[in-house]
Scaffold this active site. Structure first.
Site, mmCIF file in Angstrom:
data_model
loop_
_atom_site.group_PDB
_atom_site.id
_atom_site.type_symbol
_atom_site.label_atom_id
_atom_site.label_comp_id
_atom_site.label_asym_id
_atom_site.label_seq_id
_atom_site.Cartn_x
_atom_site.Cartn_y
_atom_site.Cartn_z
ATOM 1 N N HIS A 445 23.384 1.433 -24.778
ATOM 2 C CA HIS A 445 23.734 2.305 -23.893
ATOM 3 C C HIS A 445 22.460 3.079 -23.245
ATOM 4 O O HIS A 445 21.414 3.966 -22.561
ATOM 5 C CB HIS A 445 23.761 3.928 -24.302
ATOM 6 C CG HIS A 445 25.555 3.464 -24.934
ATOM 7 N ND1 HIS A 445 25.704 4.884 -25.957
ATOM 8 C CD2 HIS A 445 26.737 2.871 -25.003
ATOM 9 C CE1 HIS A 445 26.813 4.826 -26.425
ATOM 10 N NE2 HIS A 445 27.244 3.047 -25.785
HETATM 11 C C1 LIG Z 1 28.067 -5.326 -26.447
HETATM 12 C C2 LIG Z 1 27.765 -3.839 -25.183
HETATM 13 C C3 LIG Z 1 28.867 -2.510 -25.806
HETATM 14 C C4 LIG Z 1 29.019 -1.804 -25.349
HETATM 15 N N1 LIG Z 1 30.169 -0.595 -25.227
HETATM 16 C C5 LIG Z 1 30.075 0.426 -24.466
HETATM 17 C C6 LIG Z 1 31.635 1.227 -25.120
HETATM 18 O O1 LIG Z 1 32.306 0.951 -25.392
HETATM 19 N N2 LIG Z 1 31.831 2.077 -24.244
HETATM 20 C C7 LIG Z 1 30.879 2.453 -22.944
HETATM 21 O O2 LIG Z 1 30.768 3.472 -22.260
HETATM 22 N N3 LIG Z 1 29.520 1.961 -23.205
HETATM 23 C C8 LIG Z 1 29.660 0.427 -23.295
HETATM 24 N N4 LIG Z 1 28.426 -0.225 -23.464
HETATM 25 C C9 LIG Z 1 27.852 -0.160 -22.191
HETATM 26 C C10 LIG Z 1 27.909 -0.112 -20.758
HETATM 27 O O3 LIG Z 1 28.951 -1.320 -20.933
HETATM 28 C C11 LIG Z 1 27.143 0.250 -18.897
HETATM 29 O O4 LIG Z 1 26.310 1.534 -19.673
HETATM 30 C C12 LIG Z 1 27.414 -0.219 -18.293
HETATM 31 O O5 LIG Z 1 28.789 -1.642 -18.140
HETATM 32 C C13 LIG Z 1 26.597 -0.391 -17.419
HETATM 33 O O6 LIG Z 1 27.513 -0.592 -15.881
HETATM 34 P P1 LIG Z 1 26.179 -0.976 -14.636
HETATM 35 O O7 LIG Z 1 27.159 -1.614 -13.499
HETATM 36 O O8 LIG Z 1 24.935 -0.205 -14.922
HETATM 37 O O9 LIG Z 1 25.792 -2.344 -15.537
HETATM 38 P P2 LIG Z 1 26.092 -3.991 -15.649
HETATM 39 O O10 LIG Z 1 27.769 -3.550 -16.224
HETATM 40 O O11 LIG Z 1 25.187 -4.558 -16.699
HETATM 41 O O12 LIG Z 1 26.273 -4.905 -14.216
HETATM 42 C C14 LIG Z 1 25.073 -4.854 -13.455
HETATM 43 C C15 LIG Z 1 25.582 -6.080 -13.169
HETATM 44 O O13 LIG Z 1 24.433 -6.857 -12.015
HETATM 45 C C16 LIG Z 1 24.253 -8.575 -12.549
HETATM 46 N N5 LIG Z 1 22.889 -8.819 -11.919
HETATM 47 C C17 LIG Z 1 21.686 -8.229 -12.529
HETATM 48 N N6 LIG Z 1 20.430 -8.673 -11.987
HETATM 49 C C18 LIG Z 1 20.838 -9.733 -10.927
HETATM 50 C C19 LIG Z 1 20.095 -10.168 -10.002
HETATM 51 N N7 LIG Z 1 19.161 -10.001 -9.858
HETATM 52 N N8 LIG Z 1 21.073 -10.326 -8.694
HETATM 53 C C20 LIG Z 1 23.000 -10.242 -9.398
HETATM 54 N N9 LIG Z 1 23.154 -10.011 -10.460
HETATM 55 C C21 LIG Z 1 22.718 -9.528 -11.552
HETATM 56 C C22 LIG Z 1 24.986 -8.582 -13.652
HETATM 57 O O14 LIG Z 1 24.877 -9.560 -13.661
HETATM 58 C C23 LIG Z 1 26.275 -7.834 -13.824
HETATM 59 O O15 LIG Z 1 27.227 -7.848 -13.770
HETATM 60 C C24 LIG Z 1 28.240 -1.757 -24.542
HETATM 61 C C25 LIG Z 1 27.419 -2.043 -23.352
HETATM 62 C C26 LIG Z 1 27.307 -3.801 -23.566
HETATM 63 C C27 LIG Z 1 26.312 -4.631 -23.533
#
Ligand SMILES: Cc1cc2nc3c(=O)[nH]c(=O)nc-3n(C[C@H](O)[C@H](O)[C@H](O)COP(=O)(O)OP(=O)(O)OC[C@H]3O[C@@H](n4cnc5c(N)ncnc54)[C@H](O)[C@@H]3O)c2cc1C
Length: 517
Positions: A445
């Protein structure tokens, strides 16, 4: 140069919500740029397979620098590089966090982001499958479920917690977060529902939405002002510039978003100059305030008989424990129907053991994300500074005490053959801490590297606009100023929901509180 009203960078949890909501307005054009490809690996949809997705092609495969607070260990930090982002590889637990968590944000310079402000967006994002309740949404994109046939060890774990006086609760997102209950999960008809499945897939036919996958944003395009005018992307070796008429919205996550900013010369000036990057804006908060939840691999128990495989995602019950009334719960226990150990310990065979993982909700340790060099291929320096603060070590020890007390309770007698980790001999405080330092895992997280707030440390204000820059916004896990209790995905979705209204120029939904809360 191709041109769109908005460019959303990253098709993860936040980006999927933003692209979908913004293009509900037919006159808004959006380019959604994602480094990864479609979620075509069948293992992504299989809820049991989530641990196996780590280290595969859909994982950015980050790792931390050696952590002094965890016996010098290097921690793998998986992050999704695929449509759906980390929601395509997460453990599917749907936990909003405690109202007090969000109210603290609002008090701390994030006006408009208290619990009552976000509550209507939690409702808007979800469909709750059970009896209607004022705490749950009825028609949102994220379809939820709770295990109808829970794992027998999870049932005994919840009974053991109740035996120790922890009053059961109906659901973690209901009137009371604390107490044993089953997990609420984003699983639909036996398959993972990523945030992209929920929001983006239904929007894909819209003529005003363009998804550019396998395209990495390498840099922001800027003009003096300073103003952001678009992004430079790289796809298959070809660099392409895309123009944003209204704004670029960074939704690349806690690692990806600050990396784009730093590589574009936006961040702590001295650090950037040291590695030869031209500074466009000195913004010290970029990459600071990095923090994360920890869980321990162990307390592990050898079972008296084979532990059946979970019918869901291995971890069907999380337990939050309050330390003081009125505050957000502080301690987290996760019952896992499998042995969970770090690389520092030998794992017993699958099916022979179960685990009560222990963690804490509000770490005080803060770390940094920095660039190692100007070379975009160089791995970033990720330093969460785990367990640097004595508060964090104390909470971790207290959580382990609870795990072992629950693990030893009568309700688990039928399953418990004996404690494997930390083991009956590990009683002295120093030994227990040494165990935790070797047993600590990321709970996955990480947040906070572009914190929302007021003052010098903030990267974005409550309008999510980057301070000192026009045409540039951040809306993802990186804006979280202080981590919420439990998994964070539901909160990221709610943040993106509210952000989408701000970016569309709509009045945010009226703040409201669920009945009786
Ligand atoms: C293994 C694991 C288990 C987890 N379990 C849970 C759970 O059970 N419940 C829960 O609530 N949370 C869980 N989480 C956490 C939760 O999934 C994340 O906190 C959340 O998805 C983050 O959302 P976000 O939109 O900030 O980033 P992300 O969903 O990570 O999205 C960021 C996106 O940006 C893209 N990106 C990055 N840099 C670039 C670039 N330079 N150019 C183009 N694209 C780019 C990436 O490829 C990605 O697709 C878990 C995470 C992981 C990894």
């Amino acid at each position: 140069m191709d041109s769109f009203d908005f460019i959303v960078v990253g098709a993860g949890s936040a980006g999927s919500v933003l692209a979908s909501r913004l293009t509900e307005d037919a006159d808004i054009t959006v380019a959604l740029v994602e480094a990864g490809g479609p979620a075509s690996d069948p293992a992504i949809a299989d809820p049991l397979a989530w641990p196996r997705l780590q280290g595969t092609a859909i994982d950015w495969q980050y790792s931390t620098v050696p952590q002094a607070g965890t016996a010098g260990r290097v921690h793998a930090w998986p992050r999704g590089r695929v449509i759906g982002g980390s929601s395509a590889m997460n453990a599917m637990a749907h936990v909003r966090g405690a109202p007090a968590d969000f109210d603290a944000w609002a008090r701390d310079g994030c006006a408009g982001w208290g619990f009552a402000d976000l509550f209507p967006y939690f409702l808007r994002s979800e469909t709750w499958p059970l009896a209607p309740s004022p705490y749950h949404g009825r028609s949102g994109p994220v379809r939820l479920m709770t295990p109808s046939d829970p794992h027998p060890v999870a049932r005994c774990f919840m009974a053991a917690a109740a035996e120790l006086g922890l009053e059961p609760t109906g659901e973690h997102n209901g009137p009371r977060m604390a107490g044993p209950t089953l997990n609420t999960l984003a699983i639909v008809e036996g398959r993972r529902q990523s945030v992209a499945d929920a929001y983006l897939t239904p929007a894909l036919g819209r003529p005003n939405l363009t998804v550019l996958d396998r395209a990495v944003v390498v840099e922001l395009l800027t003009v003096p002002g300073p103003r952001c005018t678009g992004v430079a992307t790289k796809r298959g070796g070809k660099v392409r510039a895309i123009r944003a008429e209204r704004a670029v919205i960074l939704a690349a996550g806690t690692i990806g978003t600050p990396l784009i900013l730093l590589r574009s010369g936006i961040g702590p000036a001295a650090d950037l100059r040291k590695i030869g990057i031209t500074v466009r804006l000195d913004l010290p908060g970029v990459g600071a305030n990095l923090h994360d939840h920890l869980l321990s691999g162990g307390n592990v128990y050898r079972a008296r008989r084979p532990v059946p495989v979970s019918k869901y995602q291995h971890s069907e019950s999380l337990l939050y424990i309050e330390r003081s009334a009125g505050a957000a719960p502080e301690l987290t226990l996760a019952c896992v129907a499998a042995p969970v150990v770090t690389e520092a310990f030998a794992a017993p065979p699958f099916g022979s053991a179960y685990t009560i993982m222990a963690g804490f909700g509000h770490p005080r340790s803060r770390g940094t994300l920095r660039l190692a060099s100007a070379d975009a291929r160089a791995a970033p320096l990720i330093d969460p500074n785990y367990l640097a603060e004595s508060h964090d070590r104390e909470m971790f020890l207290e959580a382990l005490d609870w795990a072992q007390a629950i693990g030893a309770a009568r309700a688990l007698d039928d399953w418990r053959e004996g404690e494997l980790l930390p083991g009956p001999g590990c009683t002295a405080a120093a030994d227990r801490l040494a165990f935790l330092e070797r047993a600590a895992y990321t709970h996955h997280h990480p947040v906070g590297t572009c914190r929302m707030g007021a003052g010098e440390a903030a990267v974005v204000g409550p309008d999510l606009a980057l301070r000192g820059f026009e045409g540039l916004y951040v809306a993802d896990a990186s804006v979280v100023p202080r981590i919420t209790t439990g998994p964070v995905n539901a909160a990221i979705v709610a943040i993106a929901e509210r952000a989408s209204d701000l970016f569309r120029g709509r009045k945010p939904l009226a703040p409201c509180h669920p009945a009786g809360n």
